[in-house]
Design a protein around this motif. Structure first.
Motif, mmCIF file in Angstrom:
data_model
loop_
_atom_site.group_PDB
_atom_site.id
_atom_site.type_symbol
_atom_site.label_atom_id
_atom_site.label_comp_id
_atom_site.label_asym_id
_atom_site.label_seq_id
_atom_site.Cartn_x
_atom_site.Cartn_y
_atom_site.Cartn_z
ATOM 1 N N PRO A 28 -16.827 30.105 -17.748
ATOM 2 C CA PRO A 28 -15.822 29.033 -17.089
ATOM 3 C C PRO A 28 -14.760 29.255 -18.344
ATOM 4 O O PRO A 28 -14.752 29.647 -19.314
ATOM 5 C CB PRO A 28 -16.305 27.537 -17.454
ATOM 6 C CG PRO A 28 -18.005 27.737 -17.676
ATOM 7 C CD PRO A 28 -18.219 29.163 -17.902
ATOM 8 N N ASP A 29 -13.445 28.927 -17.509
ATOM 9 C CA ASP A 29 -12.060 28.936 -18.331
ATOM 10 C C ASP A 29 -12.363 28.356 -19.584
ATOM 11 O O ASP A 29 -13.007 26.940 -19.651
ATOM 12 C CB ASP A 29 -10.966 28.664 -17.513
ATOM 13 C CG ASP A 29 -10.522 29.764 -16.467
ATOM 14 O OD1 ASP A 29 -10.964 30.802 -16.446
ATOM 15 O OD2 ASP A 29 -9.872 29.176 -15.794
ATOM 16 N N GLY A 30 -11.845 28.723 -20.883
ATOM 17 C CA GLY A 30 -11.880 28.259 -22.124
ATOM 18 C C GLY A 30 -13.285 28.203 -22.858
ATOM 19 O O GLY A 30 -13.312 27.760 -24.017
ATOM 20 N N VAL A 31 -14.410 28.803 -22.143
ATOM 21 C CA VAL A 31 -15.645 29.018 -22.881
ATOM 22 C C VAL A 31 -15.584 30.225 -23.576
ATOM 23 O O VAL A 31 -15.448 31.434 -22.768
ATOM 24 C CB VAL A 31 -16.808 28.917 -21.941
ATOM 25 C CG1 VAL A 31 -18.188 29.167 -22.756
ATOM 26 C CG2 VAL A 31 -16.633 27.553 -21.533
ATOM 27 N N PRO A 32 -15.500 30.433 -24.834
ATOM 28 C CA PRO A 32 -15.524 31.893 -25.482
ATOM 29 C C PRO A 32 -16.691 32.523 -25.142
ATOM 30 O O PRO A 32 -17.867 32.123 -24.968
ATOM 31 C CB PRO A 32 -15.443 31.126 -26.965
ATOM 32 C CG PRO A 32 -16.031 30.130 -27.022
ATOM 33 C CD PRO A 32 -15.882 29.250 -25.822
ATOM 34 N N HIS A 33 -16.813 33.934 -25.249
ATOM 35 C CA HIS A 33 -17.739 34.783 -25.108
ATOM 36 C C HIS A 33 -18.447 34.847 -26.493
ATOM 37 O O HIS A 33 -17.816 34.852 -27.526
ATOM 38 C CB HIS A 33 -17.312 36.338 -24.704
ATOM 39 C CG HIS A 33 -16.568 36.394 -23.473
ATOM 40 N ND1 HIS A 33 -17.247 36.607 -22.232
ATOM 41 C CD2 HIS A 33 -15.396 35.925 -22.911
ATOM 42 C CE1 HIS A 33 -16.904 36.672 -21.179
ATOM 43 N NE2 HIS A 33 -15.518 36.254 -21.496
ATOM 44 N N SER A 34 -19.552 35.245 -26.663
ATOM 45 C CA SER A 34 -20.238 35.365 -27.877
ATOM 46 C C SER A 34 -19.974 36.639 -28.776
ATOM 47 O O SER A 34 -20.081 36.875 -29.901
ATOM 48 C CB SER A 34 -21.641 35.249 -27.737
ATOM 49 O OG SER A 34 -22.362 36.231 -26.980
ATOM 50 N N LEU A 35 -19.426 37.761 -27.910
ATOM 51 C CA LEU A 35 -18.864 39.126 -28.574
ATOM 52 C C LEU A 35 -17.524 38.754 -28.718
ATOM 53 O O LEU A 35 -16.678 38.300 -27.890
ATOM 54 C CB LEU A 35 -18.933 40.024 -27.653
ATOM 55 C CG LEU A 35 -18.158 41.563 -27.903
ATOM 56 C CD1 LEU A 35 -19.337 41.912 -29.061
ATOM 57 C CD2 LEU A 35 -18.155 42.447 -26.753
ATOM 58 N N ASN A 36 -17.176 38.970 -30.248
ATOM 59 C CA ASN A 36 -15.926 38.724 -30.671
ATOM 60 C C ASN A 36 -14.874 39.666 -29.992
ATOM 61 O O ASN A 36 -13.784 39.407 -29.379
ATOM 62 C CB ASN A 36 -15.748 38.696 -32.285
ATOM 63 C CG ASN A 36 -14.380 38.273 -32.562
ATOM 64 O OD1 ASN A 36 -13.527 39.335 -32.512
ATOM 65 N ND2 ASN A 36 -14.076 37.250 -33.224
ATOM 66 N N HIS A 37 -15.083 41.074 -30.050
ATOM 67 C CA HIS A 37 -14.269 41.984 -29.885
ATOM 68 C C HIS A 37 -14.923 43.385 -29.731
ATOM 69 O O HIS A 37 -15.990 43.487 -30.678
ATOM 70 C CB HIS A 37 -12.685 42.158 -30.187
ATOM 71 C CG HIS A 37 -12.556 42.519 -31.606
ATOM 72 N ND1 HIS A 37 -12.933 41.776 -32.626
ATOM 73 C CD2 HIS A 37 -12.583 44.020 -32.171
ATOM 74 C CE1 HIS A 37 -12.662 42.574 -33.709
ATOM 75 N NE2 HIS A 37 -12.269 43.651 -33.455
#
Length: 124
Positions: A65-74
């Motif tokens: 969902p929009d605004g939910v961060p991924h667990s991988l930073n980058h």
């Protein structure tokens, strides 16, 4: 005691394998190295980055969902020369990818952008 020597690969999930492959293999110029199916029938592809490094892509993830961060930073990707850095920056822009301004750091230049899954990537 055992000692790890390096990272073999990183795995990401996607809800759109075709867009993800087009981005990494088409826009980024990487190579599809291997295809397989998971035991439950989902696609599992390996993409060759270069220099013997690859990462895995697993199909069938639900979009975040929009605004939910991924667990991988980058995921940071290294290019060999300043010319390739400039080429990567221009190529991504030419393909409509939003990139940050170039950031000057003590170790060199870098910039960030996102893949079709919202995963943050870095070129340095």
């Amino acid at each position: 005691m055992f000692q790890c020597t390096n990272v073999d690969h990183i795995a990401i999930n996607t809800h759109d394998m075709e867009a993800t492959l087009q981005f990494y293999c088409g826009v980024m110029g990487m190579r599809l190295a291997r295809t397989a199916l998971t035991p439950d029938g989902r696609r599992h592809y390996n993409v060759q980055i270069g220099g013997g490094t690859a990462f895995a892509i697993f199909d069938g993830a639900k979009p975040s969902p929009d605004g939910v961060p991924h667990s991988l930073n980058h995921l940071a990707l290294v290019v060999a020369t300043a010319e390739e850095f400039d080429e990567a920056y221009k190529r991504l822009q030419n393909h409509g990818v939003k990139v940050t301004d170039i950031i000057e750091r003590s170790y060199g230049k870098t910039f960030y952008f996102h893949d079709p899954n919202g995963i943050r990537l870095q070129i340095e």
